[in-house]
Design an enzyme around this catalytic site. Structure first.
Site, PDB file in Angstrom:
ATOM      1  N   TYR A  19       0.843  -1.201   0.000  1.00 41.77           N
ATOM      2  CA  TYR A  19       0.000   0.000   0.000  1.00 41.77           C
ATOM      3  C   TYR A  19       0.878   1.251   0.000  1.00 41.77           C
ATOM      4  O   TYR A  19       0.671   2.175  -0.783  1.00 41.77           O
ATOM      5  CB  TYR A  19      -0.932  -0.030   1.217  1.00 41.77           C
ATOM      6  N   GLU A  41     -11.164   6.011   5.585  1.00 42.15           N
ATOM      7  CA  GLU A  41     -10.491   6.645   6.732  1.00 42.15           C
ATOM      8  C   GLU A  41     -11.463   6.791   7.899  1.00 42.15           C
ATOM      9  O   GLU A  41     -11.081   6.617   9.050  1.00 42.15           O
ATOM     10  CB  GLU A  41      -9.914   8.008   6.351  1.00 42.15           C
ATOM     11  N   TRP A  49      -4.851   0.828  10.127  1.00 44.33           N
ATOM     12  CA  TRP A  49      -5.103   0.855   8.687  1.00 44.33           C
ATOM     13  C   TRP A  49      -4.971  -0.540   8.088  1.00 44.33           C
ATOM     14  O   TRP A  49      -5.655  -0.869   7.117  1.00 44.33           O
ATOM     15  CB  TRP A  49      -4.158   1.848   8.004  1.00 44.33           C
TER      16      TRP A  49
END
Length: 185
Positions: A19, A41, A49
């Site tokens: 990522y 988010e 995350w």
């Protein structure tokens, strides 16, 4: 073979490294993708995350490919379906916020505005560059964008969430000094 130097948060986890290497901090101008990332988010708030990345495909399936028009039409039955979906974060307030945020997103088009252009203009128009040493949780810019999003009806868009979003979509280049991506985004 030498290992690439990455931001500390992307080290030791292949999914996070991928990522980081391909998406995080790359400027995104596409309105729909900006909205999708803002929704993710919001779901990430209070979590890591990596949890969101592992569930990203499930989120896309559950939220109709993050099509704002489809998500805006979700009703009570859809909320219950999402609350029962083990592939996503099952937080009612976040689910309801995503649906409301789809409606807020669509309002931009209804008013002849482009969400992406609006967001980038608020963020300064071009990527800001962090110092590569200090990494704030929020900034004056994220506070201003958060306030403007809330004024447009968005939820789960506090200044910390917004700053993480701004980093993710390249409005801010916060790659650490020494990171191989710092000078490539």
């Amino acid at each position: 073979m030498n290992e690439l130097e990455r931001c500390r948060w992307a080290q030791g986890d292949p999914l996070m490294a991928a990522y980081h290497d391909t998406e995080w901090g790359v400027p995104v101008r596409d309105s729909r993708l900006l909205w999708e990332m803002l929704m993710l988010e919001g779901f990430q708030a209070g979590l890591s995350w990596s949890i969101i990345l592992k569930r990203r495909a499930s989120f896309r399936a559950a939220f109709a490919g993050w099509d704002p028009g489809k998500v805006a039409a979700f009703g009570a039955a859809d909320i219950e379906r999402l609350m029962a979906d083990p592939g996503i974060i099952r937080a009612r307030a976040k689910i309801e916020a995503a649906i409301g945020n789809a409606r807020a997103y669509l309002a931009f088009g209804e008013q002849g505005e482009d969400f992406g252009a609006w967001a980038w203009e608020l963020a300064g128009g071009a990527p800001a560059r962090g110092d590569g040493v200090t990494f704030p949780a929020k900034t004056a810019a994220s506070e201003a964008v958060s306030k403007a999003l809330k004024a447009r009806g968005f939820k789960f868009v506090g200044p910390v969430i917004v700053y993480a979003w701004m980093q993710a979509v390249g409005m801010v280049n916060d790659h650490a000094k020494g990171c191989f991506r710092r000078d490539t985004t």
